[in-house]
Write a protein that holds these residues in place. Structure first.
Motif, PDB file in Angstrom:
ATOM      1  N   ALA A  35       1.021  -1.391   0.034  1.00  0.00           N
ATOM      2  CA  ALA A  35       0.035   0.051   0.044  1.00  0.00           C
ATOM      3  C   ALA A  35       0.899   1.152  -0.037  1.00  0.00           C
ATOM      4  O   ALA A  35       0.442   2.219  -0.707  1.00  0.00           O
ATOM      5  N   SER A  39       1.086   4.270  -2.792  1.00  0.00           N
ATOM      6  CA  SER A  39       0.900   5.411  -2.669  1.00  0.00           C
ATOM      7  C   SER A  39       1.890   6.516  -2.970  1.00  0.00           C
ATOM      8  O   SER A  39       1.511   7.770  -3.462  1.00  0.00           O
ATOM      9  N   PRO A 307      -2.336   3.582   7.895  1.00  0.00           N
ATOM     10  CA  PRO A 307      -3.971   2.880   7.577  1.00  0.00           C
ATOM     11  C   PRO A 307      -4.365   3.632   6.363  1.00  0.00           C
ATOM     12  O   PRO A 307      -5.437   2.947   5.933  1.00  0.00           O
ATOM     13  N   ALA A 308      -4.588   4.940   6.140  1.00  0.00           N
ATOM     14  CA  ALA A 308      -5.040   5.564   5.267  1.00  0.00           C
ATOM     15  C   ALA A 308      -4.514   5.071   3.999  1.00  0.00           C
ATOM     16  O   ALA A 308      -5.372   5.007   2.878  1.00  0.00           O
ATOM     17  N   LYS A 309      -3.254   4.683   3.749  1.00  0.00           N
ATOM     18  CA  LYS A 309      -2.638   4.162   2.571  1.00  0.00           C
ATOM     19  C   LYS A 309      -3.217   2.820   2.298  1.00  0.00           C
ATOM     20  O   LYS A 309      -3.671   2.354   0.977  1.00  0.00           O
ATOM     21  N   ILE A 310      -3.316   1.890   3.304  1.00  0.00           N
ATOM     22  CA  ILE A 310      -4.212   0.762   3.136  1.00  0.00           C
ATOM     23  C   ILE A 310      -5.373   0.651   2.664  1.00  0.00           C
ATOM     24  O   ILE A 310      -5.773  -0.078   1.905  1.00  0.00           O
ATOM     25  N   GLU A 311      -6.212   1.567   3.200  1.00  0.00           N
ATOM     26  CA  GLU A 311      -7.779   1.732   2.889  1.00  0.00           C
ATOM     27  C   GLU A 311      -7.847   2.225   1.546  1.00  0.00           C
ATOM     28  O   GLU A 311      -8.755   1.773   0.885  1.00  0.00           O
ATOM     29  N   ALA A 312      -6.903   3.071   0.815  1.00  0.00           N
ATOM     30  CA  ALA A 312      -6.842   3.351  -0.304  1.00  0.00           C
ATOM     31  C   ALA A 312      -6.452   2.222  -1.239  1.00  0.00           C
ATOM     32  O   ALA A 312      -7.294   2.134  -2.370  1.00  0.00           O
ATOM     33  N   PRO A 315      -9.654  -1.506   0.099  1.00  0.00           N
ATOM     34  CA  PRO A 315     -10.702  -0.898   0.748  1.00  0.00           C
ATOM     35  C   PRO A 315     -11.283  -1.912   1.741  1.00  0.00           C
ATOM     36  O   PRO A 315     -11.407  -3.188   1.496  1.00  0.00           O
ATOM     37  N   GLY A 316     -11.506  -1.631   3.031  1.00  0.00           N
ATOM     38  CA  GLY A 316     -12.165  -2.432   3.952  1.00  0.00           C
ATOM     39  C   GLY A 316     -11.126  -3.590   4.609  1.00  0.00           C
ATOM     40  O   GLY A 316     -11.577  -4.488   5.254  1.00  0.00           O
ATOM     41  N   ALA A 318      -9.183  -4.762   7.281  1.00  0.00           N
ATOM     42  CA  ALA A 318      -8.728  -4.040   8.811  1.00  0.00           C
ATOM     43  C   ALA A 318      -7.485  -5.145   9.246  1.00  0.00           C
ATOM     44  O   ALA A 318      -7.879  -6.370   9.265  1.00  0.00           O
TER      45      ALA A 318
END
Length: 360
Positions: A35, A39, A307-312, A315-316, A318
């Protein structure tokens, strides 16, 4: 002057680059690694799975910019070889496959516990390199802790830059009893890792091209952030694997003195707690040592915002980044049963009988 990424591409001011890594780490770490690289603008992250990783394949498989290659027996047979014993040889073989394929003009070769960091668009930086440059070396910085390691967040801590030359002696005095375990302030490796130009003139090694006569081309604005030992238990397990798999470790040359000292300290530890204290001595800074190193300007605070890069990118998804979660995936090792192991074992035994140091 071009103002958008697309215009920059059209003007030839940007070149695509990919990331390649041979991985056998905890899925949480590899996801964060991928991730983060995406990014930064990597066109693709190619992960060579050194061991079966169904959980990781499930986590990463939906992103089209992530490519997974299973390094099973069929893969190695396709390269005309058995699975090489030495990890670095497997890494080099996988890197060569990618460089030969030349999917992108440039390829960054790093491990999953290494994160590229620095300002600007890497594609534009690479496009600005002289045509004769076959690689670009990025210096390393290594993660340390302010006091005990944060068990709730394996990515916590600060980073220290390597220091060589005459300044290394002064820094070693600040490190005190940890100094024998460090090389230029690094417990892992000093030097850096490289972005290689596809179709380069020299065979690419793990860190630099092999036998390259070209001048060293260093990108000082960027760093490879190395989480050497993501958790204390993981670091100890890594050293124990090296002890088990490299019977010749006691005869490492002085250029590998720090590693030799680390292995000796872990080998001589009476239990897991004693082995973990070796990690603490090297990487956990007490207030006086931290203040002294900070005054030398070699400690950095970096916010990776994982966390933001992983979500981008995924997605979803955890993930648990506690030490306990990652320690569940501490890698086992395969017993070494080749001629080299027998040879070095006999040399080590002979050295104990005669008092002579065995040859490397």
């Amino acid at each position: 002057m071009p103002e958008t990424k697309a215009e920059a591409d059209l003007a030839g001011r940007r070149q695509d680059w990919g990331v390649v890594s041979t991985v056998s780490e905890a899925p949480e770490l590899v996801v964060a690694f991928a991730a983060h690289a995406l990014s930064l603008g990597a066109a693709e992250v190619c992960l060579y799975l050194d061991e079966p990783a169904p959980e990781l394949e499930r986590m990463l498989g939906a992103n089209p910019r992530v490519r997974l290659v299973r390094c099973d027996a069929a893969y190695w047979a396709g390269l005309g070889m058995d699975r090489p014993w030495v990890p670095a040889i497997r890494q080099r073989a996988n890197l060569k496959v990618e460089l030969d394929a030349a999917r992108f003009p440039w390829l960054l070769h790093i491990d999953a516990d290494e994160f590229l960091w620095g300002p600007g668009d890497m594609g534009e930086i690479l496009a600005a390199q002289p045509e004769e440059a076959g690689f670009l070396l990025i210096p390393v910085a290594e993660r340390v802790h302010s006091g005990p390691a944060d068990a709730a967040n394996v990515f916590g801590g600060r980073f220290r830059r390597q220091v060589g030359g005459e300044a290394e002696v002064a820094i070693a005095r600040l490190d005190g009893p940890a100094a024998p375990f460090l090389d230029q302030g690094m417990a892992g490796y000093a030097g850096g890792k490289s972005v290689f130009r596809s179709g380069g003139r020299a065979a690419a090694g793990v860190h630099l091209p092999d036998g390259a006569g070209e001048p060293l081309n260093v990108l000082y604005s960027h760093l490879i952030l190395h989480f050497d030992g993501l958790t204390p238990a993981g670091w100890v397990a890594k050293k124990r694997r090296a002890i088990a798999q490299q019977p010749e470790w006691r005869s490492y040359p002085d250029s590998h003195r720090a590693t030799r000292n680390q292995l000796a300290a872990v080998h001589d530890a009476t239990d897991d707690a004693a082995a973990a204290r070796v990690y603490s001595l090297i990487k956990e800074l007490d207030p006086a040592r931290e203040t002294a190193l900070a005054e030398q300007g070699i400690l950095l605070d970096v916010e990776l915002d994982l966390p933001a890069k992983i979500e981008a990118a995924f997605p979803g998804l955890a993930l648990d980044f506690s030490a306990a979660a990652l320690d569940r995936h501490v890698m086992a090792y395969r017993p070494r049963r080749d001629f080299q192991a027998v040879k070095h074992g006999l040399r080590a035994m002979l050295s104990r009988w005669t008092g002579r140091r065995p040859r490397a």
